[in-house]
Motif scaffolding. Structure first.
Motif, PDB file in Angstrom:
ATOM      1  N   ALA A  71      -0.573 -11.872   2.567  1.00  0.00           N
ATOM      2  CA  ALA A  71       0.175 -12.266   1.377  1.00  0.00           C
ATOM      3  C   ALA A  71       1.678 -12.150   1.609  1.00  0.00           C
ATOM      4  CB  ALA A  71      -0.244 -11.403   0.188  1.00  0.00           C
ATOM      5  N   SER A  72       2.091 -11.073   2.267  1.00  0.00           N
ATOM      6  CA  SER A  72       3.512 -10.879   2.560  1.00  0.00           C
ATOM      7  C   SER A  72       4.027 -11.963   3.501  1.00  0.00           C
ATOM      8  CB  SER A  72       3.729  -9.493   3.172  1.00  0.00           C
ATOM      9  OG  SER A  72       5.088  -9.267   3.448  1.00  0.00           O
ATOM     10  N   LEU A  73       3.218 -12.319   4.485  1.00  0.00           N
ATOM     11  CA  LEU A  73       3.615 -13.372   5.421  1.00  0.00           C
ATOM     12  C   LEU A  73       3.751 -14.715   4.704  1.00  0.00           C
ATOM     13  CD1 LEU A  73       4.046 -14.376   8.387  1.00  0.00           C
ATOM     14  CD2 LEU A  73       1.595 -14.853   8.410  1.00  0.00           C
ATOM     15  N   LEU A  74       2.762 -15.063   3.890  1.00  0.00           N
ATOM     16  CA  LEU A  74       2.808 -16.326   3.166  1.00  0.00           C
ATOM     17  C   LEU A  74       3.969 -16.356   2.182  1.00  0.00           C
ATOM     18  CD1 LEU A  74      -0.999 -16.899   2.476  1.00  0.00           C
ATOM     19  CD2 LEU A  74       0.435 -18.041   4.180  1.00  0.00           C
ATOM     20  N   ALA A  75       4.316 -15.197   1.625  1.00  0.00           N
ATOM     21  CA  ALA A  75       5.403 -15.134   0.654  1.00  0.00           C
ATOM     22  C   ALA A  75       6.761 -15.446   1.277  1.00  0.00           C
ATOM     23  CB  ALA A  75       5.432 -13.757  -0.014  1.00  0.00           C
ATOM     24  N   THR A  76       6.911 -15.197   2.569  1.00  0.00           N
ATOM     25  CA  THR A  76       8.178 -15.552   3.230  1.00  0.00           C
ATOM     26  C   THR A  76       8.316 -17.058   3.397  1.00  0.00           C
ATOM     27  OG1 THR A  76       7.254 -15.414   5.471  1.00  0.00           O
ATOM     28  CG2 THR A  76       8.164 -13.397   4.531  1.00  0.00           C
ATOM     29  N   ALA A 108       6.452 -16.275  -4.735  1.00  0.00           N
ATOM     30  CA  ALA A 108       5.187 -16.277  -3.995  1.00  0.00           C
ATOM     31  C   ALA A 108       4.544 -14.889  -3.999  1.00  0.00           C
ATOM     32  CB  ALA A 108       5.430 -16.749  -2.561  1.00  0.00           C
ATOM     33  N   SER A 109       5.366 -13.848  -3.854  1.00  0.00           N
ATOM     34  CA  SER A 109       4.842 -12.484  -3.877  1.00  0.00           C
ATOM     35  C   SER A 109       4.232 -12.152  -5.228  1.00  0.00           C
ATOM     36  CB  SER A 109       5.954 -11.482  -3.560  1.00  0.00           C
ATOM     37  OG  SER A 109       6.477 -11.675  -2.269  1.00  0.00           O
ATOM     38  N   GLY A 110       4.880 -12.624  -6.302  1.00  0.00           N
ATOM     39  CA  GLY A 110       4.369 -12.373  -7.642  1.00  0.00           C
ATOM     40  C   GLY A 110       2.993 -12.975  -7.852  1.00  0.00           C
ATOM     41  N   PHE A 111       2.814 -14.214  -7.393  1.00  0.00           N
ATOM     42  CA  PHE A 111       1.506 -14.865  -7.518  1.00  0.00           C
ATOM     43  C   PHE A 111       0.444 -14.107  -6.727  1.00  0.00           C
ATOM     44  CE2 PHE A 111       3.796 -18.810  -8.834  1.00  0.00           C
ATOM     45  CZ  PHE A 111       3.074 -19.043 -10.003  1.00  0.00           C
ATOM     46  N   ILE A 140       3.831  -6.129  -1.802  1.00  0.00           N
ATOM     47  CA  ILE A 140       3.932  -7.387  -1.052  1.00  0.00           C
ATOM     48  C   ILE A 140       5.369  -7.889  -0.992  1.00  0.00           C
ATOM     49  CG2 ILE A 140       3.294  -9.837  -1.090  1.00  0.00           C
ATOM     50  CD1 ILE A 140       0.556  -8.950  -2.192  1.00  0.00           C
ATOM     51  N   VAL A 141       6.071  -7.840  -2.109  1.00  0.00           N
ATOM     52  CA  VAL A 141       7.441  -8.357  -2.151  1.00  0.00           C
ATOM     53  C   VAL A 141       8.364  -7.570  -1.225  1.00  0.00           C
ATOM     54  CG1 VAL A 141       8.173  -6.911  -4.093  1.00  0.00           C
ATOM     55  CG2 VAL A 141       9.277  -9.127  -3.706  1.00  0.00           C
ATOM     56  N   TYR A 194       1.450   3.851   3.685  1.00  0.00           N
ATOM     57  CA  TYR A 194       1.810   2.463   3.989  1.00  0.00           C
ATOM     58  C   TYR A 194       2.812   1.925   2.972  1.00  0.00           C
ATOM     59  CZ  TYR A 194       1.279  -2.567   4.744  1.00  0.00           C
ATOM     60  OH  TYR A 194       1.523  -3.914   4.971  1.00  0.00           O
ATOM     61  N   MET A 195       2.573   2.189   1.687  1.00  0.00           N
ATOM     62  CA  MET A 195       3.481   1.722   0.646  1.00  0.00           C
ATOM     63  C   MET A 195       4.865   2.344   0.810  1.00  0.00           C
ATOM     64  SD  MET A 195       0.807   1.822  -2.570  1.00  0.00           S
ATOM     65  CE  MET A 195       1.942   1.178  -3.794  1.00  0.00           C
ATOM     66  N   LEU A 196       4.897   3.632   1.106  1.00  0.00           N
ATOM     67  CA  LEU A 196       6.182   4.306   1.316  1.00  0.00           C
ATOM     68  C   LEU A 196       6.934   3.712   2.506  1.00  0.00           C
ATOM     69  CD1 LEU A 196       5.159   8.039   0.736  1.00  0.00           C
ATOM     70  CD2 LEU A 196       6.552   6.601  -0.769  1.00  0.00           C
ATOM     71  N   SER A 197       6.209   3.373   3.577  1.00  0.00           N
ATOM     72  CA  SER A 197       6.870   2.798   4.758  1.00  0.00           C
ATOM     73  C   SER A 197       7.455   1.424   4.457  1.00  0.00           C
ATOM     74  CB  SER A 197       5.881   2.718   5.926  1.00  0.00           C
ATOM     75  OG  SER A 197       4.911   1.715   5.714  1.00  0.00           O
ATOM     76  N   MET A 198       6.767   0.641   3.618  1.00  0.00           N
ATOM     77  CA  MET A 198       7.284  -0.678   3.255  1.00  0.00           C
ATOM     78  C   MET A 198       8.553  -0.566   2.404  1.00  0.00           C
ATOM     79  SD  MET A 198       5.482  -3.103   4.627  1.00  0.00           S
ATOM     80  CE  MET A 198       5.569  -2.024   6.057  1.00  0.00           C
ATOM     81  N   VAL A 199       8.556   0.384   1.478  1.00  0.00           N
ATOM     82  CA  VAL A 199       9.752   0.598   0.652  1.00  0.00           C
ATOM     83  C   VAL A 199      10.918   1.077   1.517  1.00  0.00           C
ATOM     84  CG1 VAL A 199      10.739   1.996  -1.205  1.00  0.00           C
ATOM     85  CG2 VAL A 199       8.430   1.057  -1.441  1.00  0.00           C
ATOM     86  N   ALA A 200      10.628   1.978   2.433  1.00  0.00           N
ATOM     87  CA  ALA A 200      11.684   2.487   3.320  1.00  0.00           C
ATOM     88  C   ALA A 200      12.256   1.374   4.184  1.00  0.00           C
ATOM     89  CB  ALA A 200      11.124   3.603   4.202  1.00  0.00           C
ATOM     90  N   ALA A 201      11.373   0.498   4.709  1.00  0.00           N
ATOM     91  CA  ALA A 201      11.845  -0.622   5.528  1.00  0.00           C
ATOM     92  C   ALA A 201      12.690  -1.583   4.708  1.00  0.00           C
ATOM     93  CB  ALA A 201      10.650  -1.352   6.138  1.00  0.00           C
TER      94      ALA A 201
END
Length: 521
Positions: A71-76, A108-111, A140-141, A194-201
């Motif tokens: 989903a994250s890939l498609l959202a880009t 796209a992320s929202g959908f 995802i966003v 995993y969620m924390l790592s995405m926010v940090a990135a």
């Protein structure tokens, strides 16, 4: 071709292309350093996940993350590679164009998030997710925005931001969080980490992005412009989705055919094998602008030279890593837990697949600009072939009564065959379009492989109680022998650009298809 044309072409190759190869080497050196840092940071997470959480929990986690990643890939929407082209073709301020891209990613992320929030069983089939696990799609966003911001920074030749976000902040955050959360959240600790790592990135991407581009002064959402951007990047989005599908359809098949424990073991092998794959993707932000620059001036010889050069670098590195990971494979998988040794066969095929796929992946960096539809058609055809072969191998091994561990390696073997054929097809097609050789393979690489293989075989022949010797001494020995033979027999002067310091004035040449009047801030 006339003599004048020939001389002109030679000048381009000897002059501008040399400068561009130096620029690629400079970016490549930064990315290789980032790769090593990512490897060092990723290993603790794999050890923690394998030793503490175990294959059953990993299997459930892997299924959930699979949906978030796609989903994250498609959202880009292909904008990681299409951003340079979007900036180059517009006279608007760069920051406004990037925010157009961020809006597309947010929509796209929202959908995608809404669908997965409403249908959590897609991610957690057969298990009861906690509230925090149900909220996983909300992240995802973060992945999509981080990718676009880092691509924007790479356009301005800031590769260090990518190294910091992806090779330091993200892997160390997930490693530390997974370890700290295990005593208090054994069930959903990996998901939270995993969620924390995405926010940090995302934060690590946002800060340098704002420093470089500033606030989007005067920017307004324009529906027509947003729709046009989506339409323009649809082929790139399709190419990204197909490449991702090629690398992850094996995991999807395993979800359908095997229990979570088997999926968790395979996922661990996939994580170990995917680390070398980051070498190729880390070159995308720097290779794309250089290719578009050469295409803008009609210099197909330069494009072939760039693809061939980067292709060799990546193929050589990934082949060496494949040897280091597959020859002492049992010792490597045993490091993260004795129950994961069953994934050794899958690891070997996955590592070989990463090396085999590199040529096709680098060729695609050019094909997405000059033959988008044909490139997508090849990818779709090979993806369908891979799926069919995966099921055929699994059912054949089941009929023969082979152990489940071998059956689970069937999709990995299918992946290896598929990406090998894809590399052959795409490299030959691109070579025909550019009328020049593009494959990075060189015959002396074979001697380096044989020499390293002989050294590795000697160490694996040691008794089981000396398995630690395979890792502590055998791994470095394989690397040293491989690199020594490769450097002496396969390296050319332009390859040594990776190891020499460039003058401060060497930067990327004209980035994009047209020079922009906006400064680099």
């Amino acid at each position: 071709m006339s003599s004048a044309e020939t001389n002109a072409g030679a000048g381009a190759i000897d002059g501008r292309t040399t400068e561009e190869i130096d620029a690629l080497a400079k970016g490549g050196r930064t990315n290789i350093i980032g790769f090593v840092m990512r490897l060092v940071a990723r290993l603790p997470f794999l050890f923690i996940a394998g030793r503490l959480y175990g294959p059953d929990t990993l299997g459930t986690f892997a299924r959930a993350v699979l949906f978030v990643e796609v989903a994250s890939l498609l959202a880009t929407f292909g904008l990681k590679r299409g951003l340079a082209l979007a900036i180059a073709e517009s006279d608007r301020p760069h920051v406004q164009i990037v925010w157009d891209c961020l809006v597309v990613a947010a929509i796209a992320s929202g959908f995608a998030s809404a669908i997965l929030l409403l249908l959590p069983d897609l991610m957690y089939h057969g298990s009861a997710p906690t509230l925090l696990e149900r909220l996983l799609p909300c992240i995802i966003v973060a992945g999509a925005w981080s990718d676009i911001m880092l691509a924007a920074l790479a356009y301005r030749r800031n590769i260090q931001a990518t190294v910091t976000a992806r090779a330091i902040i993200e892997p160390w955050t997930i490693s530390i969080a997974a370890g700290l959360l295990y005593p208090i959240a054994r069930h959903d600790g990996l998901v939270i980490a995993y969620m924390l790592s995405m926010v940090a990135a995302l934060l690590a991407s946002f800060v340098p992005f704002v420093r470089s581009y500033g606030a989007p002064a005067g920017w307004r959402l324009h529906i027509g412009r947003t729709v046009a951007l989506i339409r323009r990047n649809a082929p790139l989005a399709g190419a990204d989705a197909l490449e991702w599908g090629t690398r992850n359809v094996d995991r999807s098949i395993l979800f359908l055919m095997f229990e979570p424990r088997i999926v968790g073991i395979y996922w661990m092998a996939q994580q170990v094998a995917s680390i070398p794959g980051k070498l190729k993707t880390s070159f995308d932000p720097i290779l794309g602008p250089v290719i578009t620059s050469s295409l803008a001036r009609g210099d197909t010889a330069s494009v072939a030279s760039q693809v061939r050069q980067v292709g060799f670098w990546i193929l050589a590195a990934q082949t060496g890593l494949a040897l280091m990971g597959s020859i002492p494979g049992e010792a490597v998988m045993g490091t993260v837990g004795p129950q994961f040794v069953a994934g050794t066969a899958a690891l070997a095929f996955l590592l070989l697949a990463e090396a085999a796929a590199s040529t096709g992946a680098v060729c695609e960096s050019a094909l997405v600009y000059i033959a988008r539809v044909q490139n997508m058609a090849i990818s779709i055809g090979m993806l369908l072939f891979q799926v069919g072969l995966s099921y055929a191998l699994i059912y054949a091994m089941q009929a023969l009564g082979w152990p489940v561990a071998y059956q689970a390696a069937g999709p990995a073997a299918a992946l290896f065959v598929s990406v090998t054929l894809t590399s052959v097809i795409k490299s030959n097609y691109l070579a025909r379009l550019l009328r020049a050789r593009v494959a990075g393979w060189r015959l002396p690489m074979l001697w380096a492989i044989l020499a390293a293989g002989a050294v590795g075989a000697a160490f694996t022949a040691l008794p089981p109680e000396y398995e630690w010797v395979e890792l502590a001494i055998g791994e470095p020995a394989i690397a040293v022998v491989y690199l020594f033979v490769l450097y002496r027999l396969a390296f050319k002067p332009e390859d040594r650009a990776l190891f020499r310091r460039m003058p401060d004035g060497v930067t990327l040449p004209a980035v994009g298809l047209r020079a922009s009047s906006e400064g680099h801030g």
